[in-house]
Design a protein around this motif. Sequence first.
Motif, PDB file in Angstrom:
ATOM      1  N   PRO A  44       4.205-109.845  68.455  1.00 26.98           N
ATOM      2  CA  PRO A  44       3.460-109.691  67.125  1.00 26.98           C
ATOM      3  C   PRO A  44       3.989-109.881  65.659  1.00 26.98           C
ATOM      4  CG  PRO A  44       2.933-108.045  68.571  1.00 26.98           C
ATOM      5  CD  PRO A  44       4.264-108.679  69.159  1.00 26.98           C
ATOM      6  N   GLU A  45       5.535-109.409  65.839  1.00 27.33           N
ATOM      7  CA  GLU A  45       6.363-109.484  64.559  1.00 27.33           C
ATOM      8  C   GLU A  45       6.553-110.723  64.102  1.00 27.33           C
ATOM      9  OE1 GLU A  45       7.088-107.672  67.427  1.00 27.33           O
ATOM     10  OE2 GLU A  45       6.950-105.516  66.731  1.00 27.33           O
ATOM     11  N   GLN A  46       6.762-111.753  65.252  1.00 23.81           N
ATOM     12  CA  GLN A  46       6.997-113.005  64.939  1.00 23.81           C
ATOM     13  C   GLN A  46       5.837-113.808  64.139  1.00 23.81           C
ATOM     14  OE1 GLN A  46       7.993-114.108  69.050  1.00 23.81           O
ATOM     15  NE2 GLN A  46       9.861-114.809  68.307  1.00 23.81           N
ATOM     16  N   VAL A  47       4.587-113.437  64.682  1.00 23.83           N
ATOM     17  CA  VAL A  47       3.125-114.010  64.161  1.00 23.83           C
ATOM     18  C   VAL A  47       3.037-113.415  62.787  1.00 23.83           C
ATOM     19  CG1 VAL A  47       0.815-114.075  64.546  1.00 23.83           C
ATOM     20  CG2 VAL A  47       2.659-113.727  66.374  1.00 23.83           C
ATOM     21  N   TRP A  48       3.491-112.136  62.414  1.00 29.60           N
ATOM     22  CA  TRP A  48       3.205-111.636  61.136  1.00 29.60           C
ATOM     23  C   TRP A  48       4.334-112.136  60.328  1.00 29.60           C
ATOM     24  CZ3 TRP A  48      -0.158-109.532  58.265  1.00 29.60           C
ATOM     25  CH2 TRP A  48       0.143-109.024  57.023  1.00 29.60           C
ATOM     26  N   GLY A  49       5.569-112.382  60.658  1.00 33.32           N
ATOM     27  CA  GLY A  49       6.332-113.306  59.792  1.00 33.32           C
ATOM     28  C   GLY A  49       5.729-114.600  59.477  1.00 33.32           C
ATOM     29  N   LYS A  50       4.972-115.185  60.256  1.00 33.39           N
ATOM     30  CA  LYS A  50       4.404-116.415  59.967  1.00 33.39           C
ATOM     31  C   LYS A  50       3.282-116.311  59.032  1.00 33.39           C
ATOM     32  CE  LYS A  50       3.564-121.023  60.413  1.00 33.39           C
ATOM     33  NZ  LYS A  50       4.594-121.815  59.851  1.00 33.39           N
ATOM     34  N   VAL A  51       2.357-115.152  59.070  1.00 36.34           N
ATOM     35  CA  VAL A  51       1.448-114.720  57.928  1.00 36.34           C
ATOM     36  C   VAL A  51       2.179-114.835  56.635  1.00 36.34           C
ATOM     37  CG1 VAL A  51       0.170-112.954  57.226  1.00 36.34           C
ATOM     38  CG2 VAL A  51       0.095-113.707  59.692  1.00 36.34           C
ATOM     39  N   GLU A  52       3.292-113.876  56.483  1.00 36.66           N
ATOM     40  CA  GLU A  52       3.924-113.687  55.393  1.00 36.66           C
ATOM     41  C   GLU A  52       4.558-114.852  54.800  1.00 36.66           C
ATOM     42  OE1 GLU A  52       5.659-109.196  55.465  1.00 36.66           O
ATOM     43  OE2 GLU A  52       6.955-110.711  56.621  1.00 36.66           O
ATOM     44  N   VAL A  85      -5.807-115.165  61.984  1.00 32.58           N
ATOM     45  CA  VAL A  85      -6.583-115.216  63.195  1.00 32.58           C
ATOM     46  C   VAL A  85      -5.482-114.954  64.195  1.00 32.58           C
ATOM     47  CG1 VAL A  85      -7.922-116.710  64.615  1.00 32.58           C
ATOM     48  CG2 VAL A  85      -8.714-116.411  62.577  1.00 32.58           C
ATOM     49  N   ASN A  86      -4.434-115.704  64.268  1.00 31.95           N
ATOM     50  CA  ASN A  86      -3.505-115.638  65.355  1.00 31.95           C
ATOM     51  C   ASN A  86      -2.906-114.256  65.601  1.00 31.95           C
ATOM     52  OD1 ASN A  86      -2.188-116.725  67.563  1.00 31.95           O
ATOM     53  ND2 ASN A  86      -0.515-117.705  66.332  1.00 31.95           N
ATOM     54  N   TYR A  87      -2.695-113.413  64.428  1.00 34.66           N
ATOM     55  CA  TYR A  87      -2.063-112.132  64.471  1.00 34.66           C
ATOM     56  C   TYR A  87      -3.199-111.212  65.033  1.00 34.66           C
ATOM     57  CZ  TYR A  87       0.218-107.873  62.836  1.00 34.66           C
ATOM     58  OH  TYR A  87       0.946-106.626  62.699  1.00 34.66           O
ATOM     59  N   ASP A 141       2.772-120.237  72.754  1.00 34.11           N
ATOM     60  CA  ASP A 141       2.633-119.026  72.106  1.00 34.11           C
ATOM     61  C   ASP A 141       4.074-118.502  71.513  1.00 34.11           C
ATOM     62  OD1 ASP A 141       0.739-117.230  71.088  1.00 34.11           O
ATOM     63  OD2 ASP A 141       0.438-116.402  73.096  1.00 34.11           O
ATOM     64  N   TRP A 142       3.640-117.504  70.630  1.00 34.67           N
ATOM     65  CA  TRP A 142       4.658-116.590  70.235  1.00 34.67           C
ATOM     66  C   TRP A 142       5.064-115.488  71.183  1.00 34.67           C
ATOM     67  CZ3 TRP A 142       6.978-117.788  65.464  1.00 34.67           C
ATOM     68  CH2 TRP A 142       6.278-118.635  64.679  1.00 34.67           C
ATOM     69  N   GLU A 143       6.040-114.693  71.266  1.00 34.72           N
ATOM     70  CA  GLU A 143       6.527-113.735  72.197  1.00 34.72           C
ATOM     71  C   GLU A 143       6.079-112.345  71.476  1.00 34.72           C
ATOM     72  OE1 GLU A 143      10.684-114.427  72.937  1.00 34.72           O
ATOM     73  OE2 GLU A 143      10.423-116.229  73.979  1.00 34.72           O
ATOM     74  N   LYS A 173      -6.561-120.884  73.742  1.00 34.65           N
ATOM     75  CA  LYS A 173      -6.455-121.895  74.871  1.00 34.65           C
ATOM     76  C   LYS A 173      -5.023-122.527  74.922  1.00 34.65           C
ATOM     77  CE  LYS A 173     -11.224-123.601  75.514  1.00 34.65           C
ATOM     78  NZ  LYS A 173     -10.957-123.396  76.902  1.00 34.65           N
ATOM     79  N   VAL A 174      -4.363-122.690  73.879  1.00 40.71           N
ATOM     80  CA  VAL A 174      -2.960-123.081  74.078  1.00 40.71           C
ATOM     81  C   VAL A 174      -2.176-122.062  74.200  1.00 40.71           C
ATOM     82  CG1 VAL A 174      -3.489-124.909  71.992  1.00 40.71           C
ATOM     83  CG2 VAL A 174      -2.596-122.651  71.389  1.00 40.71           C
ATOM     84  N   ALA A 175      -2.383-120.725  73.933  1.00 42.96           N
ATOM     85  CA  ALA A 175      -1.649-119.642  74.769  1.00 42.96           C
ATOM     86  C   ALA A 175      -1.815-119.647  76.212  1.00 42.96           C
ATOM     87  CB  ALA A 175      -2.008-118.458  73.851  1.00 42.96           C
ATOM     88  N   GLY A 176      -2.877-120.006  76.656  1.00 44.99           N
ATOM     89  CA  GLY A 176      -2.930-120.108  78.334  1.00 44.99           C
ATOM     90  C   GLY A 176      -2.218-120.994  78.819  1.00 44.99           C
TER      91      GLY A 176
END
Length: 257
Positions: free
Chosen positions: A162-170, A200-202, A158-160, A151-154
């Motif tokens: 997938p690499e940025q999201v994986w960085g957040k996971v790490e 979940v975001n990734y 949001d991130w731009e 919903k917030v991505a809508g």
Amino acid sequence: MNSRETQLQAFDRLLTIMDELREQCPWDKKQTMETLRHLTIEETYELGDAILDNDLDEVKKELGDVLLHIVFYAKIGSETKDFDIADVCNSICEKLINRHPHIYADIKVEDEEEVKRNWENIKLKEGKKSVLEGVPKSLPALVKANRIQDKVAGVGFDWEKPEQVWGKVEEELNELKNEVKANDEDKIEAELGDVLFSIVNYARFLNINPENALERTNKKFIKRFQYLEQKAKEARKSLHKMTLAEMDMHWNEAKKI
């Protein structure tokens, strides 16, 4: 497939049966929206199971159960003169027309993402105070996390990549490791929640539904563990008496099935 006339006749038949049950059946006469609520949730989960199993005959049956509940609620609503099934149908029709201006008005959209953004913006114009208002409080946490992020991505939060999201996971994993070393249970729980939320975001960026992915793993684990139990039974052993090496051997066998 059945004609529209046949479909409408079938729906009318269901409405008639619902009227008869409500008037004549002791159990059906006794039900309220509150007593039906937990049954509706159960039926929805059963439908979800059938979809994941790709059992289309079962999907058809479970859809019938869910539809029965919708008709049941509408019947109760008609008895209190608050709404009936026509009001329910017209309400969703009006909502769909209003939220699809690219179909029913002159708005142009480029792709699915723009449709989703328009949908959330229209909801705010309809009087919603928050984009997150539509996320049910009682949703399971994993599903809720996915809906919140969607919903917030809508609306562009949001991130731009997938690499940025994986960085957040790490990053969250490292913070969890630090709190585990510090042995602070409250902070460990908080950081573990952050890890799960970021995973979940990734998954969303990979176009994977995390609930489906986890349930697939659950089913896989159950199948393999039950194979292990069967092998223990055949050997006339309890699992407690099996060595880890024996368990591991049968577990690897189960992977090949």
